[in-house]
Design an enzyme around this catalytic site. Structure first.
Site, PDB file in Angstrom:
ATOM      1  N   SER A 264       2.818  -1.689 -10.140  1.00 24.08           N
ATOM      2  CA  SER A 264       1.895  -2.312  -9.207  1.00 24.08           C
ATOM      3  C   SER A 264       0.759  -3.032  -9.933  1.00 24.08           C
ATOM      4  O   SER A 264       1.034  -3.839 -10.819  1.00 24.08           O
ATOM      5  CB  SER A 264       1.389  -1.233  -8.245  1.00 24.08           C
ATOM      6  OG  SER A 264       1.009  -1.802  -7.039  1.00 24.08           O
ATOM      7  N   LYS A 268       1.113  -5.505 -13.284  1.00 19.72           N
ATOM      8  CA  LYS A 268       0.489  -6.800 -13.618  1.00 19.72           C
ATOM      9  C   LYS A 268      -0.145  -6.664 -15.012  1.00 19.72           C
ATOM     10  O   LYS A 268      -0.067  -7.545 -15.864  1.00 19.72           O
ATOM     11  CB  LYS A 268      -0.608  -7.165 -12.599  1.00 19.72           C
ATOM     12  CG  LYS A 268      -0.206  -7.090 -11.117  1.00 19.72           C
ATOM     13  CD  LYS A 268      -1.365  -7.487 -10.192  1.00 19.72           C
ATOM     14  CE  LYS A 268      -1.358  -6.840  -8.803  1.00 19.72           C
ATOM     15  NZ  LYS A 268      -0.275  -7.119  -7.917  1.00 19.72           N
ATOM     16  N   TRP A 355       5.719  -6.860   0.424  1.00 18.34           N
ATOM     17  CA  TRP A 355       4.363  -7.265   0.026  1.00 18.34           C
ATOM     18  C   TRP A 355       4.359  -7.844  -1.391  1.00 18.34           C
ATOM     19  O   TRP A 355       3.613  -8.756  -1.718  1.00 18.34           O
ATOM     20  CB  TRP A 355       3.459  -6.025   0.132  1.00 18.34           C
ATOM     21  CG  TRP A 355       2.004  -6.208  -0.133  1.00 18.34           C
ATOM     22  CD1 TRP A 355       1.280  -5.649  -1.141  1.00 18.34           C
ATOM     23  CD2 TRP A 355       1.064  -6.959   0.646  1.00 18.34           C
ATOM     24  NE1 TRP A 355      -0.042  -6.002  -1.044  1.00 18.34           N
ATOM     25  CE2 TRP A 355      -0.204  -6.800   0.042  1.00 18.34           C
ATOM     26  CE3 TRP A 355       1.170  -7.748   1.798  1.00 18.34           C
ATOM     27  CZ2 TRP A 355      -1.362  -7.406   0.542  1.00 18.34           C
ATOM     28  CZ3 TRP A 355       0.017  -8.353   2.298  1.00 18.34           C
ATOM     29  CH2 TRP A 355      -1.218  -8.184   1.667  1.00 18.34           C
ATOM     30  N   HIS A 405       7.678   0.632  -2.277  1.00 25.33           N
ATOM     31  CA  HIS A 405       6.787   0.425  -3.421  1.00 25.33           C
ATOM     32  C   HIS A 405       6.553   1.781  -4.100  1.00 25.33           C
ATOM     33  O   HIS A 405       5.868   2.646  -3.550  1.00 25.33           O
ATOM     34  CB  HIS A 405       5.472  -0.116  -2.837  1.00 25.33           C
ATOM     35  CG  HIS A 405       4.502  -0.606  -3.856  1.00 25.33           C
ATOM     36  ND1 HIS A 405       4.740  -1.724  -4.624  1.00 25.33           N
ATOM     37  CD2 HIS A 405       3.274  -0.150  -4.214  1.00 25.33           C
ATOM     38  CE1 HIS A 405       3.688  -1.936  -5.406  1.00 25.33           C
ATOM     39  NE2 HIS A 405       2.798  -0.987  -5.180  1.00 25.33           N
TER      40      HIS A 405
END
Ligand code: GTR
Length: 427
Positions: A264, A268, A355, A405
């Site tokens: 998540s 990144k 998302w 997720h």
């Protein structure tokens, strides 16, 4: 199907639709038409024809565009870290592992800020051992229920789920995220694991840069980063590089075989760490989404505007220019993946994690591939998005698994296989 069941499904759909923030698109047909910047075309026009030109010219050009407009520049000043082994045990987990807890002083001084690196190394393989390293969300004590692990004293996000109410981690948080860190499997596969609490580097508290690592690098009178200077993601990535500085000094760690990964926002971060620091041998992004592996121009699921609004401190201020204006950005996220070349990079999505835009994550791997081809390597072998649970392994890897997720054993199984394929260690 009974009337009740139909009504229930109807209610679920309605509540899903109502729960979606306004202006968020989940319809493939509504993805805007866009043109991606070509990773191989230089700013002054010519096309890169060979790997040397990529290394000497185009790669530095793309890296500095990401620094200036997306993540912000970390300080150039070279830090000579110091460290201290604060705890170790050569025979933990029934003899399976050696545990070390290393305090890394981030500006080289004991009076300065520090991060604690928790390391488990496999005893069954000859050292130095290859290693996975990733940041964690609530403290090192959460990744395993091991009473010897130091509980972070840094600021943590409050969490109803974990009973954190005053931004301080508690004993009750021991092992709460162990499910996401299959330490025994990792060790039995011949790898070590290192993890660091991301808040030791910079607390993830909205919009504030008066704590964490940033203030130690301010010019006189400066109170926050300039528009092209490091946001929180760049700071966390900088911390991962400081962990790498330590790995280079630890004879038990094969520092040229370190795999950086994250989930998540920390996915990144893993990507950005791998881009700025080529000492990371393999880079893995788990459900990193917007500002990670997903193409921003698709504006599918979380958008640039939305992420800059919800998390104004993650990116540099210049990134705000691209709110509702993604096409103006000189880079898109396939170019971030391309910055890993020729090193192996893996992107993982989850089917229900819309998302994070699973398709946009896949497309980044595909459009980064021409850069790998310059090196005579196959980037992403799949031309079309692979089906669920059908991983594609080139020098770029990708899978989409069923579910939400999260980080699951399935994800880890692929990461270990991918690392086995690309690292030439004997196990
Ligand atoms: C979400 C955010 C995502 C992702 C995630 C996380 O709220 O919108 O970009 O980073 O948080 O890190 O947990």
């Amino acid at each position: 199907m009974s009337g009740k069941a139909t009504f229930f499904i109807f209610l679920c759909i309605i509540s899903f639709v109502l729960a979606q923030p306004e202006g968020i698109n989940y319809d493939e047909a509504k993805v805007p038409v866009f043109e991606l910047p070509d990773p191989l075309v230089m700013l002054d026009g010519p096309k890169v024809q060979d790997s040397q030109t990529w290394i000497d010219k185009r790669r530095p050009e793309i890296l500095s565009l990401f620094e200036e407009f997306v993540y912000g520049k970390a300080p150039e000043k070279k830090i000579k870290i110091t460290f201290e082994i604060v705890e170790s045990d050569p025979l933990t987990l029934n003899g399976l592992a050696t545990r070390k807890q290393v305090r890394v002083y981030l500006i080289g001084k004991k009076e300065g800020p520090f991060m604690d690196v928790l390391i488990y190394l496999p005893n069954k393989v000859e050292k130095p051992a290859p290693l996975f390293v990733g940041l964690n969300f609530y403290g090192n004590q959460t990744v395993i229920d091991d009473p010897a692990v130091l509980i972070t004293k840094s600021w943590v996000r409050n969490s109803d789920q974990y009973g954190i109410t005053d931004h301080q981690a508690t004993q009750a948080t021991r092992g709460v995220s162990a499910r996401r860190w299959p330490i025994k499997t990792i060790l039995e596969s011949g790898y070590g694991l290192a993890t660091i609490y991301y808040g030791d580097i910079d607390p993830d508290d909205e919009g504030k840069f008066d704590n964490g690592i940033h203030p130690y690098f301010y010019q006189e009178g400066q109170t926050q980063p300039a528009p092209d200077e490091w946001g929180a993601i760049a700071a966390w990535a900088w911390g991962l590089s400081r962990a790498m500085d330590y790995f280079e000094k630890d004879e038990d760690i094969a520092h040229e075989q370190v795999i950086v990964l994250g989930h998540s926002r920390l996915g990144k971060t893993a990507l950005w760490a791998g881009a700025v620091d080529e000492r990371f041998a393999i880079v893995i992004s788990n459900n990193s989404g917007c500002g990670g592996a997903a193409l921003s121009r698709r504006a599918f699921g979380e958008t640039v505007k939305r992420i800059n609004t919800s998390f104004p401190h993650w990116f540099c201020d210049n990134f705000n220019q691209y709110n509702d204006n993604e096409n103006a950005c000189p880079v898109d996220q396939h170019m971030l993946i391309a910055l890993m070349a020729p090193r192996p990079v893996y992107v993982a999505s989850a089917e229900e994690d819309l998302w994070a835009d699973p398709r946009g994550e896949f497309l980044s791997t595909k459009y980064a591939s021409p850069v790998y081809e310059l090196f005579g390597l196959q980037g992403m072998p799949a031309q079309e998005m692979p089906d669920v649970s059908q991983p594609a392994f080139g020098t770029i890897g990708y899978h989409v698994r069923p579910g939400k997720h999260d980080v699951t054993d399935y994800d880890w199984d692929q990461y270990i296989k991918f690392a086995n394929k690309h690292l030439s260690h004997t196990k």
